[in-house]
Motif scaffolding. Structure first.
Motif, PDB file in Angstrom:
ATOM      1  N   GLU A  41      21.622  30.929   1.211  1.00 38.46           N
ATOM      2  CA  GLU A  41      21.718  29.742   2.056  1.00 38.46           C
ATOM      3  C   GLU A  41      23.140  29.186   2.039  1.00 38.46           C
ATOM      4  O   GLU A  41      23.658  28.764   3.078  1.00 38.46           O
ATOM      5  N   ALA A  42      23.759  29.159   0.881  1.00 39.00           N
ATOM      6  CA  ALA A  42      25.122  28.647   0.781  1.00 39.00           C
ATOM      7  C   ALA A  42      26.098  29.538   1.553  1.00 39.00           C
ATOM      8  O   ALA A  42      27.006  29.030   2.228  1.00 39.00           O
ATOM      9  N   ASN A  44      25.369  31.373   4.173  1.00 40.11           N
ATOM     10  CA  ASN A  44      25.129  31.121   5.597  1.00 40.11           C
ATOM     11  C   ASN A  44      25.758  29.803   6.034  1.00 40.11           C
ATOM     12  O   ASN A  44      26.337  29.710   7.117  1.00 40.11           O
ATOM     13  N   ALA A  45      25.630  28.781   5.199  1.00 34.68           N
ATOM     14  CA  ALA A  45      26.226  27.489   5.526  1.00 34.68           C
ATOM     15  C   ALA A  45      27.743  27.605   5.594  1.00 34.68           C
ATOM     16  O   ALA A  45      28.382  27.033   6.483  1.00 34.68           O
ATOM     17  N   ARG A  48      28.702  29.142   8.858  1.00 35.26           N
ATOM     18  CA  ARG A  48      28.589  28.175   9.968  1.00 35.26           C
ATOM     19  C   ARG A  48      29.738  27.177   9.942  1.00 35.26           C
ATOM     20  O   ARG A  48      30.284  26.809  10.989  1.00 35.26           O
ATOM     21  N   ILE A  49      30.147  26.754   8.761  1.00 30.86           N
ATOM     22  CA  ILE A  49      31.244  25.790   8.653  1.00 30.86           C
ATOM     23  C   ILE A  49      32.563  26.434   9.047  1.00 30.86           C
ATOM     24  O   ILE A  49      33.396  25.816   9.713  1.00 30.86           O
ATOM     25  N   PHE A  71      28.829  20.563   4.505  1.00 29.88           N
ATOM     26  CA  PHE A  71      28.442  21.795   3.822  1.00 29.88           C
ATOM     27  C   PHE A  71      27.193  21.582   2.981  1.00 29.88           C
ATOM     28  O   PHE A  71      26.251  22.384   3.021  1.00 29.88           O
ATOM     29  N   ARG A  73      24.847  19.220   3.169  1.00 25.88           N
ATOM     30  CA  ARG A  73      23.660  18.961   3.982  1.00 25.88           C
ATOM     31  C   ARG A  73      23.165  20.231   4.645  1.00 25.88           C
ATOM     32  O   ARG A  73      21.972  20.481   4.713  1.00 25.88           O
ATOM     33  N   ASP A  74      24.096  21.034   5.121  1.00 24.36           N
ATOM     34  CA  ASP A  74      23.733  22.249   5.836  1.00 24.36           C
ATOM     35  C   ASP A  74      23.091  23.280   4.914  1.00 24.36           C
ATOM     36  O   ASP A  74      22.199  24.007   5.317  1.00 24.36           O
ATOM     37  N   SER A  75      23.541  23.321   3.671  1.00 23.55           N
ATOM     38  CA  SER A  75      23.011  24.318   2.742  1.00 23.55           C
ATOM     39  C   SER A  75      21.870  23.783   1.885  1.00 23.55           C
ATOM     40  O   SER A  75      21.291  24.523   1.103  1.00 23.55           O
TER      41      SER A  75
END
Length: 83
Positions: A41-42, A44-45, A48-49, A71, A73-75
Motif C-alpha cells: 500500500e505504501a 502504491n501511495a 501516486r504521489i 502520503f 492519508r493515501d496509504s
C-alpha cells in the motif's frame, strides 16, 4: 517393550506438539502478510504521489508536511508521523 498405552501416549504427544508448533507459525504468517500488505500500500501511495508531483503544480507547491499528510492519508498510515 512398548505397550499399546505407551504408543497412544506418544501419538497424542506428537499431535499436541504439532498443534502447539503450528499456532505460532500460523500467527507469524498472518503478521507477515499484514506487513507485506502495508508495504505494498505504501509503494502504491508513493507511486501516486510521484505522479501528482509530475502532473500537478498545486501539489508541488505544498509544504513538506502537507505532502507527508497526503502520503499518510493515501496509504492509510497514521498522520501523527508527519509532525
Amino acid at each position: 517393550m512398548f505397550g499399546i498405552l505407551d504408543c497412544l501416549k506418544l501419538r497424542a504427544g506428537a499431535i499436541v506438539g504439532a498443534a502447539l508448533m503450528a499456532t505460532p507459525a500460523y500467527l507469524y504468517g498472518k503478521s507477515a502478510e499484514r506487513q507485506a500488505a502495508k508495504i505494498e500500500e505504501a509503494k502504491n501511495a508513493l507511486d501516486r504521489i510521484q505522479t501528482l508531483e509530475k502532473n500537478n503544480a498545486n501539489f508541488r507547491a505544498l509544504s513538506d508536511r502537507d505532502r507527508c499528510l497526503v502520503f499518510m492519508r493515501d496509504s492509510g498510515l497514521p498522520e501523527q508521523e508527519c509532525d
